[in-house]
Write a protein that holds these residues in place. Structure first.
Motif, PDB file in Angstrom:
ATOM      1  N   GLU A  37     -17.246  42.404 -13.385  1.00  0.00           N
ATOM      2  CA  GLU A  37     -17.426  43.646 -14.194  1.00  0.00           C
ATOM      3  C   GLU A  37     -16.471  43.721 -15.268  1.00  0.00           C
ATOM      4  OE1 GLU A  37     -20.354  45.655 -14.546  1.00  0.00           O
ATOM      5  OE2 GLU A  37     -21.284  44.097 -13.188  1.00  0.00           O
ATOM      6  N   PRO A  38     -16.614  44.205 -16.730  1.00  0.00           N
ATOM      7  CA  PRO A  38     -15.440  44.520 -17.505  1.00  0.00           C
ATOM      8  C   PRO A  38     -14.855  45.842 -17.164  1.00  0.00           C
ATOM      9  CG  PRO A  38     -17.664  44.852 -18.393  1.00  0.00           C
ATOM     10  CD  PRO A  38     -18.019  44.188 -17.078  1.00  0.00           C
ATOM     11  N   LEU A  39     -13.711  45.734 -17.289  1.00  0.00           N
ATOM     12  CA  LEU A  39     -12.537  46.693 -17.091  1.00  0.00           C
ATOM     13  C   LEU A  39     -12.346  47.654 -18.446  1.00  0.00           C
ATOM     14  CD1 LEU A  39     -10.096  45.258 -14.562  1.00  0.00           C
ATOM     15  CD2 LEU A  39     -12.155  46.444 -13.987  1.00  0.00           C
ATOM     16  N   VAL A  40     -13.091  48.656 -18.566  1.00  0.00           N
ATOM     17  CA  VAL A  40     -12.837  49.543 -19.709  1.00  0.00           C
ATOM     18  C   VAL A  40     -11.649  50.389 -19.674  1.00  0.00           C
ATOM     19  CG1 VAL A  40     -14.016  51.404 -20.875  1.00  0.00           C
ATOM     20  CG2 VAL A  40     -15.398  49.709 -19.490  1.00  0.00           C
ATOM     21  N   GLY A  41     -11.047  50.118 -20.812  1.00  0.00           N
ATOM     22  CA  GLY A  41      -9.719  51.118 -20.853  1.00  0.00           C
ATOM     23  C   GLY A  41      -8.382  50.592 -19.926  1.00  0.00           C
ATOM     24  N   ALA A  42      -8.438  48.895 -19.682  1.00  0.00           N
ATOM     25  CA  ALA A  42      -7.407  48.368 -19.385  1.00  0.00           C
ATOM     26  C   ALA A  42      -6.098  48.383 -20.552  1.00  0.00           C
ATOM     27  CB  ALA A  42      -7.655  46.972 -18.772  1.00  0.00           C
ATOM     28  N   ILE A  75      -1.032  42.891 -18.488  1.00  0.00           N
ATOM     29  CA  ILE A  75      -2.500  43.533 -18.606  1.00  0.00           C
ATOM     30  C   ILE A  75      -2.308  44.431 -17.204  1.00  0.00           C
ATOM     31  CG2 ILE A  75      -5.052  43.269 -18.314  1.00  0.00           C
ATOM     32  CD1 ILE A  75      -2.825  40.131 -19.186  1.00  0.00           C
ATOM     33  N   SER A  76      -2.813  45.877 -17.427  1.00  0.00           N
ATOM     34  CA  SER A  76      -2.642  46.514 -16.432  1.00  0.00           C
ATOM     35  C   SER A  76      -3.944  47.720 -16.159  1.00  0.00           C
ATOM     36  CB  SER A  76      -1.330  47.338 -16.195  1.00  0.00           C
ATOM     37  OG  SER A  76      -1.172  48.180 -17.481  1.00  0.00           O
ATOM     38  N   TYR A  77      -4.154  48.071 -15.239  1.00  0.00           N
ATOM     39  CA  TYR A  77      -5.457  49.062 -15.061  1.00  0.00           C
ATOM     40  C   TYR A  77      -4.927  49.841 -13.802  1.00  0.00           C
ATOM     41  CZ  TYR A  77     -10.272  50.541 -15.328  1.00  0.00           C
ATOM     42  OH  TYR A  77     -11.276  51.072 -15.656  1.00  0.00           O
ATOM     43  N   ILE A  78      -5.585  50.988 -13.660  1.00  0.00           N
ATOM     44  CA  ILE A  78      -5.296  51.698 -12.343  1.00  0.00           C
ATOM     45  C   ILE A  78      -5.918  51.250 -11.358  1.00  0.00           C
ATOM     46  CG2 ILE A  78      -7.192  53.409 -13.096  1.00  0.00           C
ATOM     47  CD1 ILE A  78      -5.092  55.769 -12.134  1.00  0.00           C
ATOM     48  N   SER A  79      -5.429  51.508 -10.258  1.00  0.00           N
ATOM     49  CA  SER A  79      -5.658  50.720  -8.967  1.00  0.00           C
ATOM     50  C   SER A  79      -6.101  49.291  -9.021  1.00  0.00           C
ATOM     51  CB  SER A  79      -7.063  51.585  -8.415  1.00  0.00           C
ATOM     52  OG  SER A  79      -8.224  51.245  -8.977  1.00  0.00           O
ATOM     53  N   TYR A  80      -5.397  48.493  -9.969  1.00  0.00           N
ATOM     54  CA  TYR A  80      -5.616  47.097 -10.221  1.00  0.00           C
ATOM     55  C   TYR A  80      -4.087  46.610  -9.956  1.00  0.00           C
ATOM     56  CZ  TYR A  80     -10.470  46.750 -10.430  1.00  0.00           C
ATOM     57  OH  TYR A  80     -11.796  46.888 -10.490  1.00  0.00           O
ATOM     58  N   ASN A  81      -3.857  45.418  -9.615  1.00  0.00           N
ATOM     59  CA  ASN A  81      -2.676  44.842  -9.479  1.00  0.00           C
ATOM     60  C   ASN A  81      -2.215  44.269 -10.918  1.00  0.00           C
ATOM     61  OD1 ASN A  81      -1.845  44.924  -6.843  1.00  0.00           O
ATOM     62  ND2 ASN A  81      -3.164  43.027  -6.545  1.00  0.00           N
ATOM     63  N   THR A  82      -1.031  44.702 -11.588  1.00  0.00           N
ATOM     64  CA  THR A  82      -0.887  44.261 -12.953  1.00  0.00           C
ATOM     65  C   THR A  82      -0.366  42.789 -12.986  1.00  0.00           C
ATOM     66  OG1 THR A  82       0.296  46.430 -13.450  1.00  0.00           O
ATOM     67  CG2 THR A  82       1.254  44.500 -14.749  1.00  0.00           C
ATOM     68  N   GLU A  99      -8.765  34.894 -21.088  1.00  0.00           N
ATOM     69  CA  GLU A  99     -10.010  35.685 -20.229  1.00  0.00           C
ATOM     70  C   GLU A  99      -9.042  35.928 -19.143  1.00  0.00           C
ATOM     71  OE1 GLU A  99     -13.541  33.655 -19.720  1.00  0.00           O
ATOM     72  OE2 GLU A  99     -13.941  33.270 -21.465  1.00  0.00           O
ATOM     73  N   VAL A 100      -9.120  37.260 -18.756  1.00  0.00           N
ATOM     74  CA  VAL A 100      -8.324  37.689 -17.634  1.00  0.00           C
ATOM     75  C   VAL A 100      -9.191  38.538 -16.425  1.00  0.00           C
ATOM     76  CG1 VAL A 100      -6.345  39.354 -17.128  1.00  0.00           C
ATOM     77  CG2 VAL A 100      -6.375  38.304 -19.068  1.00  0.00           C
ATOM     78  N   ALA A 101      -8.689  38.203 -15.350  1.00  0.00           N
ATOM     79  CA  ALA A 101      -9.410  38.585 -14.054  1.00  0.00           C
ATOM     80  C   ALA A 101      -8.504  39.298 -13.319  1.00  0.00           C
ATOM     81  CB  ALA A 101     -10.199  37.519 -13.173  1.00  0.00           C
ATOM     82  N   LEU A 102      -8.601  40.768 -13.045  1.00  0.00           N
ATOM     83  CA  LEU A 102      -7.537  41.403 -12.434  1.00  0.00           C
ATOM     84  C   LEU A 102      -8.139  41.813 -10.997  1.00  0.00           C
ATOM     85  CD1 LEU A 102      -6.275  44.352 -14.619  1.00  0.00           C
ATOM     86  CD2 LEU A 102      -5.346  41.863 -14.041  1.00  0.00           C
ATOM     87  N   ASP A 103      -7.134  41.671  -9.913  1.00  0.00           N
ATOM     88  CA  ASP A 103      -7.424  41.868  -8.476  1.00  0.00           C
ATOM     89  C   ASP A 103      -7.290  43.441  -8.117  1.00  0.00           C
ATOM     90  OD1 ASP A 103      -7.651  39.235  -7.391  1.00  0.00           O
ATOM     91  OD2 ASP A 103      -5.748  38.908  -7.470  1.00  0.00           O
TER      92      ASP A 103
END
Length: 142
Positions: A37-42, A75-82, A99-103
Protein backbone atom coordinates in the motif's frame (compact mmCIF):
# COMPACT_ATOMS: atom_id res chain seq x y z
CA UNK A 1 -1.02 19.79 -12.69
CA UNK A 2 -0.29 20.15 -16.42
CA UNK A 3 0.25 23.90 -16.05
CA UNK A 4 2.66 23.35 -13.14
CA UNK A 5 4.72 20.80 -15.09
CA UNK A 6 4.78 22.98 -18.19
CA UNK A 7 5.83 26.02 -16.14
CA UNK A 8 8.62 24.00 -14.52
CA UNK A 9 9.89 22.77 -17.86
CA UNK A 10 9.76 26.23 -19.43
CA UNK A 11 11.48 27.90 -16.48
CA UNK A 12 14.19 25.25 -16.42
CA UNK A 13 15.10 26.00 -20.01
CA UNK A 14 14.46 29.75 -19.88
CA UNK A 15 17.57 30.42 -17.78
CA UNK A 16 20.81 29.32 -19.51
CA UNK A 17 22.63 29.22 -16.15
CA UNK A 18 20.45 26.27 -15.10
CA UNK A 19 22.27 24.02 -17.57
CA UNK A 20 25.58 24.80 -15.89
CA UNK A 21 24.41 23.88 -12.37
CA UNK A 22 24.89 20.13 -12.87
CA UNK A 23 21.78 18.99 -11.01
CA UNK A 24 19.41 16.10 -11.45
CA UNK A 25 16.16 14.83 -9.95
CA UNK A 26 14.80 11.82 -8.12
CA UNK A 27 11.26 10.52 -8.48
CA UNK A 28 9.79 7.47 -6.85
CA UNK A 29 7.16 5.78 -4.78
CA UNK A 30 7.13 4.72 -1.11
CA UNK A 31 5.02 1.70 -0.11
CA UNK A 32 4.49 -0.62 2.84
CA UNK A 33 6.80 -3.62 2.41
CA UNK A 34 4.20 -6.15 3.55
CA UNK A 35 1.01 -5.10 1.76
CA UNK A 36 2.43 -2.80 -0.97
CA UNK A 37 0.00 0.00 0.00
CA UNK A 38 1.29 3.54 -0.71
CA UNK A 39 2.49 5.48 2.33
CA UNK A 40 0.90 8.93 2.22
CA UNK A 41 2.98 11.69 3.81
CA UNK A 42 6.26 9.79 4.11
CA UNK A 43 9.25 12.14 4.38
CA UNK A 44 11.93 11.87 1.70
CA UNK A 45 15.10 13.98 1.91
CA UNK A 46 18.60 14.16 0.49
CA UNK A 47 21.24 13.96 3.21
CA UNK A 48 23.53 16.99 3.31
CA UNK A 49 21.39 19.04 0.93
CA UNK A 50 18.41 21.30 1.71
CA UNK A 51 16.15 19.20 -0.50
CA UNK A 52 13.22 17.10 0.66
CA UNK A 53 9.50 16.54 0.46
CA UNK A 54 6.61 14.27 1.33
CA UNK A 55 4.78 11.62 -0.65
CA UNK A 56 1.38 12.32 -2.19
CA UNK A 57 -1.84 10.28 -1.94
CA UNK A 58 -0.35 7.57 -4.17
CA UNK A 59 2.98 7.43 -2.30
CA UNK A 60 4.78 9.29 -5.11
CA UNK A 61 7.44 11.95 -4.64
CA UNK A 62 9.71 14.12 -6.79
CA UNK A 63 12.84 15.97 -5.68
CA UNK A 64 14.57 18.38 -8.05
CA UNK A 65 17.76 20.43 -8.01
CA UNK A 66 19.89 17.67 -6.47
CA UNK A 67 23.62 18.15 -6.96
CA UNK A 68 24.97 15.51 -9.32
CA UNK A 69 27.13 12.78 -7.86
CA UNK A 70 26.64 10.21 -5.13
CA UNK A 71 23.91 11.01 -2.58
CA UNK A 72 22.11 9.35 0.31
CA UNK A 73 18.32 9.41 0.31
CA UNK A 74 16.61 9.16 3.72
CA UNK A 75 13.00 7.96 3.82
CA UNK A 76 10.98 7.99 7.05
CA UNK A 77 7.40 7.50 8.13
CA UNK A 78 5.82 7.32 11.57
CA UNK A 79 5.78 3.77 13.02
CA UNK A 80 8.07 2.52 10.22
CA UNK A 81 11.82 1.93 10.22
CA UNK A 82 13.77 4.76 8.58
CA UNK A 83 15.54 3.68 5.39
CA UNK A 84 18.79 5.08 4.00
CA UNK A 85 19.44 4.56 0.29
CA UNK A 86 23.18 5.13 0.07
CA UNK A 87 25.41 5.52 -2.97
CA UNK A 88 22.54 6.67 -5.17
CA UNK A 89 24.04 8.17 -8.34
CA UNK A 90 22.50 11.43 -9.59
CA UNK A 91 23.42 12.50 -13.11
CA UNK A 92 23.13 16.09 -14.34
CA UNK A 93 19.90 16.83 -16.25
CA UNK A 94 18.56 13.30 -15.66
CA UNK A 95 15.81 11.83 -13.48
CA UNK A 96 16.63 8.85 -11.25
CA UNK A 97 13.64 6.63 -10.36
CA UNK A 98 13.49 4.67 -7.09
CA UNK A 99 10.93 2.38 -5.51
CA UNK A 100 11.06 2.12 -1.73
CA UNK A 101 9.36 -0.39 0.57
CA UNK A 102 9.44 0.43 4.28
CA UNK A 103 9.22 -2.14 7.11
CA UNK A 104 6.77 -1.50 9.93
CA UNK A 105 8.59 -0.81 13.19
CA UNK A 106 8.25 -3.31 16.01
CA UNK A 107 8.70 -0.62 18.65
CA UNK A 108 5.71 0.35 20.74
CA UNK A 109 4.93 4.05 20.93
CA UNK A 110 4.58 5.60 24.37
CA UNK A 111 1.04 6.06 25.57
CA UNK A 112 -0.07 9.61 26.24
CA UNK A 113 -3.29 11.15 27.50
CA UNK A 114 -4.88 14.25 26.03
CA UNK A 115 -7.11 16.25 28.35
CA UNK A 116 -9.19 19.31 27.67
CA UNK A 117 -10.60 21.88 30.05
CA UNK A 118 -13.44 24.26 29.25
CA UNK A 119 -12.72 27.93 29.75
CA UNK A 120 -15.38 28.79 32.31
CA UNK A 121 -14.31 32.42 32.52
CA UNK A 122 -16.17 33.41 29.38
CA UNK A 123 -19.57 35.00 30.01
CA UNK A 124 -21.07 33.23 26.99
CA UNK A 125 -19.91 29.83 28.24
CA UNK A 126 -21.36 30.49 31.70
CA UNK A 127 -24.71 31.49 30.21
CA UNK A 128 -24.74 28.41 27.97
CA UNK A 129 -23.91 26.15 30.92
CA UNK A 130 -26.66 27.77 33.01
CA UNK A 131 -29.18 27.29 30.17
CA UNK A 132 -28.24 23.60 29.76
CA UNK A 133 -28.58 23.04 33.52
CA UNK A 134 -32.03 24.63 33.53
CA UNK A 135 -33.13 22.39 30.61
CA UNK A 136 -31.83 19.31 32.44
CA UNK A 137 -33.79 20.23 35.59
CA UNK A 138 -36.98 20.79 33.56
CA UNK A 139 -36.55 17.44 31.79
CA UNK A 140 -36.14 15.62 35.11
CA UNK A 141 -39.26 17.31 36.55
CA UNK A 142 -41.52 15.88 33.82
Amino acid sequence: MTILVLTTLVSAYANPDDHNRKTGAITGVVVDKENKEPLVGATVRVEGQPIGGVTDLDGNFQLEGISSGEVTLIISYISYNTLRLEELIIKANEITRVEVALDASQEQLQEFVVTAKANRESENLLLLEQKQSLLAVKAMAH
